[in-house]
Enzyme design. Structure first.
Site, PDB file in Angstrom:
ATOM      1  N   ASN A  56      30.843  48.015  32.092  1.00  0.00           N
ATOM      2  CA  ASN A  56      30.362  46.631  32.131  1.00  0.00           C
ATOM      3  C   ASN A  56      29.191  46.529  33.098  1.00  0.00           C
ATOM      4  OD1 ASN A  56      31.427  45.997  34.882  1.00  0.00           O
ATOM      5  ND2 ASN A  56      33.360  46.459  33.865  1.00  0.00           N
ATOM      6  N   ASP A  99      39.464  45.871  31.053  1.00  0.00           N
ATOM      7  CA  ASP A  99      40.792  45.437  30.611  1.00  0.00           C
ATOM      8  C   ASP A  99      41.385  46.429  29.611  1.00  0.00           C
ATOM      9  OD1 ASP A  99      40.889  43.135  32.153  1.00  0.00           O
ATOM     10  OD2 ASP A  99      39.651  42.023  30.723  1.00  0.00           O
ATOM     11  N   LYS A 120      32.353  65.683  21.229  1.00  0.00           N
ATOM     12  CA  LYS A 120      31.461  64.554  20.934  1.00  0.00           C
ATOM     13  C   LYS A 120      31.756  64.024  19.523  1.00  0.00           C
ATOM     14  CE  LYS A 120      26.657  63.283  20.574  1.00  0.00           C
ATOM     15  NZ  LYS A 120      25.341  63.753  20.250  1.00  0.00           N
ATOM     16  N   PHE A 126      38.861  38.034  42.180  1.00  0.00           N
ATOM     17  CA  PHE A 126      37.609  37.480  41.687  1.00  0.00           C
ATOM     18  C   PHE A 126      37.795  37.168  40.209  1.00  0.00           C
ATOM     19  CE2 PHE A 126      33.950  37.789  44.579  1.00  0.00           C
ATOM     20  CZ  PHE A 126      34.609  38.270  45.698  1.00  0.00           C
ATOM     21  N   LYS A 139      44.855  31.604  36.871  1.00  0.00           N
ATOM     22  CA  LYS A 139      44.882  32.990  37.337  1.00  0.00           C
ATOM     23  C   LYS A 139      45.434  33.109  38.752  1.00  0.00           C
ATOM     24  CE  LYS A 139      41.497  35.023  34.752  1.00  0.00           C
ATOM     25  NZ  LYS A 139      40.131  35.440  34.501  1.00  0.00           N
ATOM     26  N   LYS A 152      48.634  35.521  39.008  1.00  0.00           N
ATOM     27  CA  LYS A 152      48.541  36.820  39.690  1.00  0.00           C
ATOM     28  C   LYS A 152      49.113  36.765  41.109  1.00  0.00           C
ATOM     29  CE  LYS A 152      44.694  38.485  36.915  1.00  0.00           C
ATOM     30  NZ  LYS A 152      43.800  39.622  36.718  1.00  0.00           N
TER      31      LYS A 152
HETATM   32  O1  C5P Z   1      42.171  38.403  34.551  1.00  0.00           O
HETATM   33  P1  C5P Z   1      40.807  38.773  35.051  1.00  0.00           P
HETATM   34  O2  C5P Z   1      40.346  40.132  34.554  1.00  0.00           O
HETATM   35  O3  C5P Z   1      39.758  37.736  34.896  1.00  0.00           O
HETATM   36  O4  C5P Z   1      41.035  38.897  36.625  1.00  0.00           O
HETATM   37  C1  C5P Z   1      40.033  39.320  37.461  1.00  0.00           C
HETATM   38  C2  C5P Z   1      40.620  39.846  38.744  1.00  0.00           C
HETATM   39  O5  C5P Z   1      41.641  40.798  38.448  1.00  0.00           O
HETATM   40  C3  C5P Z   1      39.590  40.598  39.550  1.00  0.00           C
HETATM   41  O6  C5P Z   1      39.909  40.421  40.916  1.00  0.00           O
HETATM   42  C4  C5P Z   1      39.771  42.041  39.095  1.00  0.00           C
HETATM   43  O7  C5P Z   1      39.363  42.940  40.105  1.00  0.00           O
HETATM   44  C5  C5P Z   1      41.265  42.115  38.826  1.00  0.00           C
HETATM   45  N1  C5P Z   1      41.641  43.000  37.728  1.00  0.00           N
HETATM   46  C6  C5P Z   1      42.495  44.063  37.968  1.00  0.00           C
HETATM   47  N2  C5P Z   1      42.863  44.893  36.949  1.00  0.00           N
HETATM   48  C7  C5P Z   1      42.409  44.690  35.704  1.00  0.00           C
HETATM   49  C8  C5P Z   1      41.548  43.616  35.440  1.00  0.00           C
HETATM   50  C9  C5P Z   1      41.183  42.779  36.470  1.00  0.00           C
HETATM   51  O8  C5P Z   1      42.905  44.249  39.115  1.00  0.00           O
HETATM   52  N3  C5P Z   1      42.790  45.522  34.752  1.00  0.00           N
END
Ligand code: C5P
Length: 408
Positions: free
Chosen positions: A209, A278, A288, A322, A336, A340
């Site tokens: 990303n 994600d 490849k 974040f 969130k 979380k």
């Molecule tokens: O749910 P979302 O991806 O928007 O959440 C963002 C937060 O979760 C960020 O702090 C990111 O570093 C963390 N995150 C994580 N593991 C993931 C995806 C996001 O710790 N797989």
């Protein structure tokens, strides 16, 4: 943060002098003791009375004035300042400082002080781009002078381009940052994650990303300056590691997950600013992938949500997440922060100019689990990092926060 600080402002002669009046007013309101020095040409634009009224103090104009009591004025001003700010700074004052000339009050105070100096250039675009001016700026940067770069736009002379005095809020951010070097995080262990993750598709391709890592590196840098022991778990970025920070490089979300969990029990604060993928390819091809067919389907599987897992297993740790959003910022952020189990979520709308990936500035909202919400103005990422870290001691005490009023 500015209460009790002695800020001496050197106002030099450009049309942006009128903006310096607002800056002096903002600084006085924020509790600083502001003293203004003006050059002769600055006084052609605005009279000392304006600055005297706004700062509540006499304005200094004369190198040879002898204050009552016999003090040497420029030495006194230089020695008693916590910060000297030049705004607006003309090509002339920049040139004088770069060449070591001290022939009026401002240049002499600059020469005599040992406190940090912030220069806010403002001039016509051609003057700003002049190679002599650029050489002077580069040489002062190399000598440790701080700058708030001029903005781009329509200039008073009718030209378009870079040269406008920077937004006052960026100047205030810089002042706050320079003066906020207390060691209030001494004794704390802070883990920061930063940058993107990369998820291999085959030996030559990967999914990633646009995260630059700038925000996380700024948090790590700020936390270390404030006395914390900092470990930075970093995806691949092109940034210099901040001084005094232990950096653990990782590539994939799985590696970041393992590195974070390994250290979690020994840290007090986690700031999860990494843009963790994600999903990852279900299998990374060992060879490849060959080109055939009009379409190619890569099956993805979910990565662990590292932060959500920390939220489930945390004991004493304080968790800051974040969230980069493109719609329904506040609603999504509020969901969130509780889903979380975080103490704080820093949410930003990455579609806004000056916010999000790759930029040097950010526009964030601090979202707390009790429903409190603070909308911050556009800030450079280091200033935002300090603003976030300001919350840490307060959240650790479990107390209410004495909030930073967004700068107007
Ligand atoms: O749910 P979302 O991806 O928007 O959440 C963002 C937060 O979760 C960020 O702090 C990111 O570093 C963390 N995150 C994580 N593991 C993931 C995806 C996001 O710790 N797989």
């Amino acid at each position: 943060m500015l209460t009790g600080k002695n800020i001496t402002i050197g106002v030099t002669g450009g049309i942006a002098v009128y903006k310096a009046a607002q800056l002096v007013s903002n600084l006085a309101v924020s509790g600083a003791a502001v003293r203004v020095m003006m050059t002769e040409s600055a006084r052609e634009f605005v009279t000392p009375l304006t600055f005297q009224t706004l700062s509540g103090r006499q304005v200094y104009t004369d190198l040879f004035a002898r204050p009552a009591g016999g003090a040497v004025q420029h030495i006194d001003l230089a020695a008693s300042s916590d910060l000297v700010l030049l705004a607006p700074a003309t090509a002339n004052i920049i040139g004088k400082i770069a060449c070591g000339i001290a022939d009026d009050l401002i240049s002499t105070v600059v020469m005599a002080t040992s406190c940090p100096i912030i220069i806010c250039p403002a001039m016509n675009v051609n003057m700003y781009n002049n190679r002599v001016v650029q050489r002077n700026l580069a040489s002062l940067r190399g000598l440790g002078y701080h700058f708030v770069e001029p903005g781009v736009g329509r200039l008073a002379c009718g030209a378009e381009g870079r040269g406008r005095l920077a937004d006052l809020e960026l100047i205030m951010d810089k002042i706050n940052f320079i003066l906020a070097n207390e060691k209030d995080l001494q004794g704390l262990s802070v883990m920061v994650t930063a940058g993107p993750t990369v998820e291999p598709v085959d030996p030559v391709r990967y999914l990633t990303n646009r995260s630059s890592g700038k925000m996380g590196y700024a948090v790590a840098d700020a936390a270390a300056r404030r006395g914390a022991r900092v470990v930075l778990i970093s995806g691949p970025v092109e940034l210099k590691p901040p001084a005094g920070v232990e950096v653990i490089p990782v590539q994939t979300a799985a590696e970041m997950h393992a590195a974070v969990l390994e250290r979690f029990s020994s840290v007090d604060v986690v700031v999860m600013s990494a843009a963790v993928a994600d999903y990852r390819p279900k299998t990374a091809a060992t060879q490849k992938i060959k080109k055939h067919g009009e379409t190619l389907t890569i099956e993805l599987e979910k990565n662990p949500d590292i932060l959500a897992e920390l939220g489930r297993i945390k004991k004493h740790q304080l968790l800051v997440g974040f969230a980069a959003e493109t719609e329904d910022l506040v609603k999504n952020a509020q969901k969130k922060v509780s889903a979380k189990n975080l103490e704080l979520l820093v949410a930003n709308d990455v579609t806004l100019p000056g916010a999000g990936f790759g930029t040097d500035t950010n526009i964030a909202k601090l979202v707390f689990p009790d429903g409190r919400l603070i909308s911050l103005p556009k800030m450079d990422k280091l200033a935002l990092a300090h603003t976030i870290l300001n919350e840490v001691p307060v959240l650790r005490r479990g107390g209410k926060v004495n909030h930073i009023v967004p700068l107007s």
